[in-house]
Scaffold this motif. Structure first.
Motif, PDB file in Angstrom:
ATOM      1  N   GLU A  11      15.783  10.447   8.706  1.00  0.00           N
ATOM      2  CA  GLU A  11      14.693  11.409   8.567  1.00  0.00           C
ATOM      3  C   GLU A  11      13.778  11.041   7.398  1.00  0.00           C
ATOM      4  N   ARG A  12      14.372  10.570   6.296  1.00  0.00           N
ATOM      5  CA  ARG A  12      13.550  10.149   5.160  1.00  0.00           C
ATOM      6  C   ARG A  12      12.678   8.949   5.538  1.00  0.00           C
ATOM      7  N   SER A  13      13.242   8.039   6.316  1.00  0.00           N
ATOM      8  CA  SER A  13      12.459   6.875   6.748  1.00  0.00           C
ATOM      9  C   SER A  13      11.325   7.296   7.674  1.00  0.00           C
ATOM     10  N   CYS A  14      11.593   8.262   8.553  1.00  0.00           N
ATOM     11  CA  CYS A  14      10.542   8.772   9.440  1.00  0.00           C
ATOM     12  C   CYS A  14       9.424   9.427   8.626  1.00  0.00           C
ATOM     13  N   ALA A  15       9.803  10.169   7.593  1.00  0.00           N
ATOM     14  CA  ALA A  15       8.800  10.813   6.745  1.00  0.00           C
ATOM     15  C   ALA A  15       7.946   9.768   6.034  1.00  0.00           C
ATOM     16  N   ARG A  16       8.580   8.686   5.578  1.00  0.00           N
ATOM     17  CA  ARG A  16       7.819   7.617   4.910  1.00  0.00           C
ATOM     18  C   ARG A  16       6.879   6.936   5.890  1.00  0.00           C
ATOM     19  N   LEU A  17       7.338   6.711   7.116  1.00  0.00           N
ATOM     20  CA  LEU A  17       6.466   6.113   8.127  1.00  0.00           C
ATOM     21  C   LEU A  17       5.288   7.028   8.440  1.00  0.00           C
ATOM     22  N   SER A  18       5.544   8.329   8.531  1.00  0.00           N
ATOM     23  CA  SER A  18       4.468   9.282   8.789  1.00  0.00           C
ATOM     24  C   SER A  18       3.446   9.259   7.663  1.00  0.00           C
ATOM     25  N   SER A  19       3.924   9.185   6.418  1.00  0.00           N
ATOM     26  CA  SER A  19       3.027   9.114   5.269  1.00  0.00           C
ATOM     27  C   SER A  19       2.211   7.830   5.302  1.00  0.00           C
ATOM     28  N   LEU A  20       2.850   6.729   5.666  1.00  0.00           N
ATOM     29  CA  LEU A  20       2.157   5.448   5.746  1.00  0.00           C
ATOM     30  C   LEU A  20       1.069   5.478   6.814  1.00  0.00           C
ATOM     31  N   LEU A  21       1.357   6.093   7.962  1.00  0.00           N
ATOM     32  CA  LEU A  21       0.341   6.206   9.014  1.00  0.00           C
ATOM     33  C   LEU A  21      -0.848   7.036   8.540  1.00  0.00           C
ATOM     34  N   SER A  22      -0.578   8.086   7.758  1.00  0.00           N
ATOM     35  CA  SER A  22      -1.676   8.890   7.214  1.00  0.00           C
ATOM     36  C   SER A  22      -2.543   8.053   6.278  1.00  0.00           C
ATOM     37  N   GLU A  23      -1.908   7.171   5.496  1.00  0.00           N
ATOM     38  CA  GLU A  23      -2.652   6.301   4.599  1.00  0.00           C
ATOM     39  C   GLU A  23      -3.496   5.301   5.387  1.00  0.00           C
ATOM     40  N   VAL A  24      -2.934   4.723   6.454  1.00  0.00           N
ATOM     41  CA  VAL A  24      -3.699   3.811   7.307  1.00  0.00           C
ATOM     42  C   VAL A  24      -4.883   4.553   7.921  1.00  0.00           C
TER      43      VAL A  24
END
Length: 230
Positions: free
Chosen positions: A52-65
């Motif tokens: 779940e933490r990794s999914c949250a980091r991926l979601s944050s990264l997509l927002s940055e992109v």
């Protein structure tokens, strides 16, 4: 010769394509973590929490992109209004460094001044810079945030120095023009520093590194005061 790809549009499409499966994976993880498909052992629950933490980091990264793409398309929106610099600094969040919480030590004479801009985006930008610097400081878990009012190119601006105590004071003592360029591409930060630099520059400000042998262990941020032409 074929036309060059519209890279901001490609980035936007990439974000859209990744978000759909990421949402599905996150949904299944939530189902597992709430025991909707059966009880979990403690070891299994820890694995789910890490996922779940990794999914949250991926979601944050997509927002940055997405922010990078929108910026280059002229679609990155800002809600501009006068805001106390102290309110922005109070919202700066720095995650723990390993097992150690990072303490913010704030001082200076610019905290009560007013800047004009998008308070939410500025808080996020300053948090990204502060988090990157916190990973590099040499003298313990305290991150110093020092402020002063400066005159630059005929305008008044708030200048914010971040770093370990020695680095922050070194940044504050230096003239802006003598400071090295801020490295917005250092590893371990996703695109958050790239976005942070764009946000600060969109507000008429600038980002700087620290002088000396450890430029990553400090940073300077300038923001024009409200009512000051950029």
């Amino acid at each position: 010769m074929a036309d060059a790809p519209d890279w901001p549009k490609v980035l936007s499409l990439t974000v859209h394509e990744f978000r759909t499966p990421l949402t599905v994976v996150a949904g299944y993880l939530r189902m597992l973590s709430t025991d909707r498909v059966g009880p979990l052992s403690d070891a299994q629950r820890r694995v789910i929490q890490e996922a779940e933490r990794s999914c949250a980091r991926l979601s944050s990264l997509l927002s940055e992109v997405s922010d990078v793409a929108h910026f280059h398309q002229g679609r990155l929106s800002f809600l501009r209004s006068p805001v106390p610099l102290d309110d922005i600094l109070a919202g700066v969040v720095v995650p723990p460094s390993g097992e150690t919480a990072v303490t913010l030590e704030r001082e200076g004479d610019a905290a009560g001044s007013m800047v004009e801009g998008d308070a939410g985006r500025l808080r996020t930008a300053l948090s990204a810079v502060a988090s990157a610097v916190a990973r590099e400081i040499m003298d313990g878990p305290a991150l110093y945030v020092l402020t002063e009012i400066r005159e630059s190119a005929g305008r008044r601006e708030a200048f914010i120095a971040l770093g370990g105590e020695a680095e922050a004071r070194g940044v504050l003592a230096a003239e802006s023009r003598t400071l090295p360029a801020f490295d917005a591409t250092r590893g371990g930060n996703g695109l958050s520093l790239v976005v942070a630099r764009q946000v600060v520059e969109e507000h008429g400000g600038a980002l700087y590194g620290a002088p000396g042998d450890h430029p990553r262990a400090g940073a300077g941020i300038s923001l024009p005061l409200a009512g000051t032409s950029s």
